[in-house]
Design a protein around this motif. Structure first.
Motif, PDB file in Angstrom:
ATOM      1  N   GLU B 136      49.235  38.247  50.529  1.00  0.00           N
ATOM      2  CA  GLU B 136      48.096  37.444  49.534  1.00  0.00           C
ATOM      3  C   GLU B 136      47.019  38.768  49.497  1.00  0.00           C
ATOM      4  N   GLY B 138      46.351  40.555  47.102  1.00  0.00           N
ATOM      5  CA  GLY B 138      46.222  41.029  45.659  1.00  0.00           C
ATOM      6  C   GLY B 138      47.617  41.502  44.780  1.00  0.00           C
ATOM      7  N   ILE B 139      47.564  41.881  43.574  1.00  0.00           N
ATOM      8  CA  ILE B 139      48.572  41.995  42.878  1.00  0.00           C
ATOM      9  C   ILE B 139      49.463  43.116  43.185  1.00  0.00           C
ATOM     10  N   SER B 142      51.502  41.641  45.921  1.00  0.00           N
ATOM     11  CA  SER B 142      52.509  40.724  45.403  1.00  0.00           C
ATOM     12  C   SER B 142      53.677  41.131  44.747  1.00  0.00           C
TER      13      SER B 142
ATOM     14  N   THR C 177      46.705  28.291  35.591  1.00  0.00           N
ATOM     15  CA  THR C 177      46.632  27.994  36.765  1.00  0.00           C
ATOM     16  C   THR C 177      46.350  26.805  37.258  1.00  0.00           C
ATOM     17  N   HIS C 180      48.745  26.191  40.070  1.00  0.00           N
ATOM     18  CA  HIS C 180      48.601  26.823  41.478  1.00  0.00           C
ATOM     19  C   HIS C 180      47.983  25.733  42.344  1.00  0.00           C
ATOM     20  N   ASP C 258      53.487  32.167  44.245  1.00  0.00           N
ATOM     21  CA  ASP C 258      51.979  31.953  44.165  1.00  0.00           C
ATOM     22  C   ASP C 258      51.455  31.021  44.893  1.00  0.00           C
ATOM     23  N   THR C 263      50.714  34.959  46.560  1.00  0.00           N
ATOM     24  CA  THR C 263      50.824  36.072  45.673  1.00  0.00           C
ATOM     25  C   THR C 263      50.067  35.729  44.478  1.00  0.00           C
ATOM     26  N   THR C 264      49.522  36.689  43.704  1.00  0.00           N
ATOM     27  CA  THR C 264      48.708  36.558  42.470  1.00  0.00           C
ATOM     28  C   THR C 264      49.157  36.981  41.197  1.00  0.00           C
ATOM     29  N   LEU C 267      47.180  34.667  38.496  1.00  0.00           N
ATOM     30  CA  LEU C 267      45.795  34.351  39.001  1.00  0.00           C
ATOM     31  C   LEU C 267      45.242  35.531  38.409  1.00  0.00           C
ATOM     32  N   SER C 272      39.644  35.006  41.401  1.00  0.00           N
ATOM     33  CA  SER C 272      39.958  35.132  42.822  1.00  0.00           C
ATOM     34  C   SER C 272      39.483  36.691  43.299  1.00  0.00           C
ATOM     35  N   THR C 276      42.905  41.367  42.127  1.00  0.00           N
ATOM     36  CA  THR C 276      44.014  40.492  41.893  1.00  0.00           C
ATOM     37  C   THR C 276      44.750  40.712  40.551  1.00  0.00           C
TER      38      THR C 276
END
Lengths: 334, 206, 597
Positions: B136, B138-139, B142, C177, C180, C258, C263-264, C267, C272, C276
């Motif tokens: 988690e 961030g991108i 991910s 979103t 989510h 997600d 995970t983002t 998003l 956030s 992200t």
């Protein structure tokens, strides 16, 4: 293997059935015909047959109306049962400078489509009746035997549709995108608004007297958009949480509000009055009542309101409160 | 099979009497496998393309404060996987030439080096974890975790298939050069190899 | 190569086993109830399983639509009979959060759990081996597995309705979103994602089977141009399924992680933590790259089937067979390139917007060609108004109407005004729901004699048709009217808005029509159930047509063909003047001067 089969005799019963079929089709079409008696006939039937339900519905949807306390605004176009059907169910009248173009294109497309639809219906109906199976009537075998005109008839019709409809739509779309969608108003005399919808309200922000966003003199409202008549309004929209959709039906334009991304659109109102704004994109439980009001005022009234509100906002500004700083840097490249 | 059911008569004179040298290039199961691989191509292609779309928009990558992914271990694991594929390829060639002993040998090397690849991938992922990168975070996290783990999960399943073929070959189940199961397994393995090479290049080196 | 016949036969046998093989796809006759009806390899049984499962889900989806229309016609009024049990805390009135779940599940169920099993699972499984002269699919085990995976996915979807915080409520499109966990917490939507993923896996397994079977198991002599158009439709659908379901799978999977693992991907930065930088619009791209081909996936078999049925019951060859096949292929190719017309309001670049508008309008050219070919098939025919024919004609009508309204939505100017209004709802229901559903019914009426050796009752079928067709047309045309008037979709109580209050009357009429159409479906269920054992018995070819499935007895024996047929003619040899006195020529009968080989 069954080779010979006696065709059904064309008895009165068969004729009646065929007639009933055609009548059924005609009735279905009649239901849709403009201003037809069929529509009001059905209306009467429904009202007579279930008067209880109707009365109950009138009452109960007022119970559901949760906008208690809000001012009632005269909005849109109310239905007048005596009015011509297609006017009664038309969209709310257009107050924007480009609404008529969209309305025209819709009507043109509908009429042209209707013409082709009627060609299809008449062809279907005619073929069904004329080419139904009966004694002495044989099907026409077409494998590799079609004459030139037979082969070209569908292609010609398809081309006709393409030229009369598709090309017009393509050209119109291109013009729309060039002249309206991305033809954002430039210059000083443009009202700039930042719109931030959230679950489930609309936040509006004006730059205030200093013309810069996110400063103490910014005017912020909830669910109320005030704009002057005759001045283009350019709006940047960004959502706070989920995707919403800004829809002002009188303006004929819609735009998605997306978190993390700024979308923009513009319009120019030509009439004063109060108009509704709706959220058209599913955004949660109270999506259905996420409404705002757009008030179009005379220029002078708007100026007065603007200056007064800006000064009031400056005075009431609370630097400690982070929630008032939701605005963003307005830049042309947004 | 009931007695009255029969195949098309020999006098029909059509396809079924074709000489094997004129046969189609793919067997039935190979055809099915090809469609499956086309689907998997779209799956991994979508993942990689999504990653590229996100990545291409970033000015700073990895984002500030995040360590870049380890190039050494990923290069090594890529070489191991490629090597494994080469052995598998030669195993299939041997199979086609009815050289079953060589097939067994090469397939075995291919299978076990595949396991080494998986082990190296686990080390790689553990490294990411030890560097403080969490799913988690961030991108960047991910994408990295998703691409690597998603591919690895498919490799685990494919490796299970490889292992099954390996064990069956040891038990002597493959006696003819036209057995399909090893060929199909090899295709899956090569496919995942190509996916990994692409992923590695795009994820670690771009 | 050996001259010895014996060797050659062995070689050929080995070749057949790998490369075509009609024989080895015959499994021994099933004996126990488990192998006969439940875990059966027989494509005909699996087709029936899909049919029954699809109809059950269709009932549930239709019930949900009745509830939705009830809210719109009678806001605040408790839902009759079952309302009290479903929503005791509101006295039977459907609350807003459940309304969102209703339209979400309605859409999901109807597309993935009703239409797909009917028009692809049932029709594809039943028709393919019979029409190509094969004993079964190329991969019978895969076929059986695909049904049971689908069954499992349905169970998960069903389970998701009863979990805490309710079933998915974010629309069948499930946009982040909102989708989510921050805004839609709970396992409901996550289970929805898993169920859909599995349904996709099942369809993929089916697609592999269908493509391979049509390529490899066609009877000797059956060229591609001898394929019935139904199979063209199913073949193209399967290709689209194979290529684009994985894109959906990727999108669903990314959304699932997600939700569950933080995970983002979808998003965006501003809401956030910094860094992200995912993109909600990425999901929309992924979804619609699948989503638009999906609507073609659901309609292509229907197009193919109707092309065939019109020919069969107008007693003449399908007009412009080749043009129809080419058009359907062209549409399949184009289908992935037009997906952006679902996203015009998201701020796509001018180039993309123009490209998608143009491509969407271009797709109307091939659509027009095969549609007009349908009319050409009827022209100068000798039309028999059998039940399948009625439904095919109905489908022609609804698709013509629905397709024309697609033009309003293709042009970006009108699209922006109509986006997310009931105009869109009316349009896609006419083209997808009404047309595909009518075609599914046509398929059932058409194949019932082959499945059971009896005919379905004709009068009941006619009643079913009219009581479905007329209300259906009325419902969706009226929806387009209210949509143009500004009523946006997915709205629990549109009468909150003053500018929509006058639409109550129209919504009530739609409600009446929905009720009629809903109850009319029971006529079909009754007809099907009763005709299985009490329908008029029929022979092998009650429709008097030439495709291969009608050359075998009714009901079809488990092995289909005693001898694999050799095909000499096309599928539409009807009323051929070279054979006067013969209504049709079967595909496997050689006739001098008519057959191609």
């Amino acid at each position: 293997m069954m080779q010979m089969k006696t065709a059904r005799r064309n008895t009165m019963k068969t004729k009646l059935i065929q007639f009933a079929i055609v009548l059924g089709m005609a009735f279905s079409l009649g239901m849709l015909a403009p201003g037809s008696g069929a529509q009001s006939a059905l209306q009467t039937v429904v009202r007579t047959a279930i008067p209880e339900a109707h009365a109950q519905t009138e009452e109960t949807y007022h119970q559901l109306d949760t906008t208690d306390g809000a001012q009632t605004h005269a909005v849109g176009k109310e239905a007048n049962p005596n009015e011509y059907f297609w006017n009664r169910y038309a969209p709310p009248h257009s107050i924007s400078t480009y609404g008529h173009r969209i309305d025209w294109l819709f009507k043109y497309t509908s009429w042209a489509a209707f013409v082709f639809f009627m060609i299809m219906v008449i062809a279907l109906g005619y073929f069904i009746i004329k080419y139904r199976e009966r004694p002495g009537h044989k099907a026409y075998y077409t494998h590799g035997k079609s004459t030139k005109s037979e082969k070209w008839a569908p292609k010609f019709l398809d081309l006709a549709v393409f030229v009369s409809l598709d090309l017009v739509l393509m050209g119109s779309s291109y013009l729309h995108t060039r002249d309206i969608m991305w033809n954002y108003p430039q210059g000083e005399d443009v009202v700039k608004v930042q719109i931030m919808p959230q679950q489930w309200a609309w936040n509006f922000r004006y730059a205030g007297k200093d013309g810069i966003f996110n400063t103490p003199d910014d005017i912020t409202t909830i669910n109320e958009l005030r704009i002057p008549k005759g001045t283009p309004v350019l709006a940047q929209i960004k959502s706070k949480d989920v995707i919403h959709g800004f829809m002002a039906p009188n303006v004929r334009s819609q735009i998605d509000a997306i978190p993390g991304l700024i979308t923009k659109f513009w319009f120019d109102a030509t009439e004063t009055g109060d108009f509704e704004i709706a959220c058209y994109h599913l955004c949660g439980t109270a999506h259905y009542k996420m409404k705002a009001f757009m008030t179009v005022m005379e220029e002078s009234d708007y100026e007065e309101w603007f200056v007064e509100s800006s000064e009031w906002a400056q005075a009431a500004y609370d630097a400690e409160d982070p929630s008032v700083k939701w605005g963003w840097n307005w830049s042309i490249n947004n | 099979m009931p007695a009255e059911v029969s195949s098309a008569s020999a006098s029909s004179g059509v396809r079924m009497q074709q000489h094997p040298s004129e046969r189609a290039k793919l067997t039935n199961s190979q055809l099915g496998m090809l469609v499956a691989i086309a689907s998997f191509t779209m799956l991994f292609g979508t993942m990689l393309l999504s990653y590229l779309l996100i990545r291409a928009r970033q000015n700073v990558w990895p984002p500030i404060g995040v360590e870049p992914l380890d190039k050494q271990i990923t290069t090594l694991s890529t070489i191991v996987l490629l090597g494994s594929s080469i052995f598998v390829h030669h195993a299939i060639k041997a199979l086609r030439n009815s050289n079953f002993a060589q097939f067994k040998k090469y397939w075995s090397i291919g299978t076990w080096s595949g396991l080494v690849f998986l082990a190296m991938q686990s080390v790689f992922v553990m490294q990411m974890w030890q560097q403080g990168l969490r799913v988690e975070s961030g991108i960047f996290a991910s994408i990295s975790y998703t691409l690597v783990v998603f591919h690895a999960l498919h490799v685990i399943v494919a490796w299970g298939w490889m292992l099954a073929v390996h064990l069956k070959s040891l038990a002597g189940a493959y006696k003819t050069p036209t057995v399909q199961n090893p060929v199909l397994a090899s295709w899956m393995w090569h496919f995942l190899d190509v996916v990994w090479v692409l992923t590695c290049v795009l994820l670690v080196w771009y | 190569m050996s001259d010895n016949n014996q060797d050659q036969t062995t070689e050929v046998k080995a070749y057949n086993k790998l490369y075509s093989n009609h024989d080895d796809h015959l499994h021994p006759e099933p004996t126990s109830i488990w192998t006969k009806y439940i875990f059966s390899f027989d494509h005909k049984v699996i087709a029936k399983q899909f049919l029954v499962y699809g109809l059950c889900w269709g009932f549930l989806g239709a019930l949900m639509s009745v509830m939705i229309r009830w809210c719109l016609a009678q806001p605040g009024v408790p839902f009759p009979i079952i309302g009290q049990f479903l929503f005791p805390h509101t006295g039977g009135v459907i609350p807003p959060d459940w309304y969102s779940s209703l339209f979400t599940m309605h859409g999901t169920i109807m597309i993935f759990f009703a239409l797909t099993p009917l028009i692809i699972g049932f029709l594809g499984n039943y028709a393919i081996p019979l029409m190509i002269g094969a004993r079964d699919m190329l991969f019978p085990w895969l076929n059986m597995a695909s049904f049971w995976v689908f069954f499992a996915s349905g169970l998960i979807m069903l389970y998701s309705i009863f979990v805490p915080m309710g079933p998915s409520s974010v629309g069948w499109t499930s946009y982040p979103t909102l989708a989510h966990s921050q805004w839609t917490p709970g396992p409901g939507h996550s289970l929805w994602l898993v169920a859909l993923f599995l349904a996709g896996v099942s369809s993929l397994m089916g697609a592999i089977n269908y493509i391979s079977t049509i390529i490899r198991l066609r009877a000797p002599g059956m060229r591609w141009r001898d394929l019935p158009l139904t199979l063209w439709g199913i073949f193209l659908t399967s290709i689209l399924n194979a290529l684009f379901l994985p894109v959906l799978a990727a999108g669903l999977l990314l959304l699932l992680i997600d939700r569950e693992f933080g995970t983002t991907f979808f998003l965006a930065a501003s809401i956030s933590e910094a860094g992200t930088q995912g993109d909600p619009i990425l999901y929309q791209h992924l979804f619609w790259i699948f989503g638009h081909p999906e609507v073609y996936i659901v309609i292509l078999p229907a197009w193919g089937l109707v092309s065939d049925l019109l020919s069969f019951f107008a007693r003449k060859p399908a007009f412009g067979y080749r043009a129809t096949a080419i058009s359907m292929s062209a549409i399949s190719v184009l289908s992935a390139l037009v997906y952006g017309h679902h996203m015009f309001t998201t701020g796509l670049s001018p180039l993309l917007t123009a490209a998608f508008t143009t491509l969407t309008l271009l797709i109307s050219i091939p659509s027009g060609i095969f549609f007009l070919n349908w009319l050409g098939t009827l022209w100068r025919g000798s039309i028999r108004f059998t039940n399948p024919m009625l439904f095919s004609l109905g489908m022609v009508f609804t698709f013509g109407l629905g397709g024309l309204t697609g033009l309003h939505l293709a042009a970006v100017s009108t699209n922006i005004m109509l986006h997310n209004t009931y105009f869109v709802v009316g349009h896609f229901h006419l083209t997808m729901a009404a047309s595909s559903l009518l075609a599914s019914y046509a398929a059932v009426y058409f194949y019932f004699p082959k499945m059971y050796g009896r005919m379905m009752n004709k009068r009941l079928g006619q009643a079913h048709f009219w009581l479905s067709f007329v209300p259906i047309v009325y419902i969706f045309v009226t929806m387009m009217i209210v949509g143009y008037a500004g009523m946006h979709r997915r709205t629990y109580n549109p009468y909150e808005y003053n500018y929509l209050q006058h639409l109550l009357a129209l919504n009530q009429y739609i409600g009446v029509a929905v009720a009629i159409a809903f109850f009319a479906q029971f006529i079909f269920v009754f007809n099907y159930w009763r005709s299985r054992h009490h329908g008029v018995k029929c022979g092998s070819n009650p429709w008097e047509i030439g495709t291969l499935e009608w050359t075998i007895p009714s009901p079809a024996p488990y092995y289909n063909f005693k001898e694999i047929p050799v095909v000499h003619n096309g599928p539409h040899e009807l009323s051929n003047p070279k054979t006067p006195g013969r209504l049709f020529i079967p595909q496997d009968e050689y006739v001098e001067g008519v057959s191609h080989s």
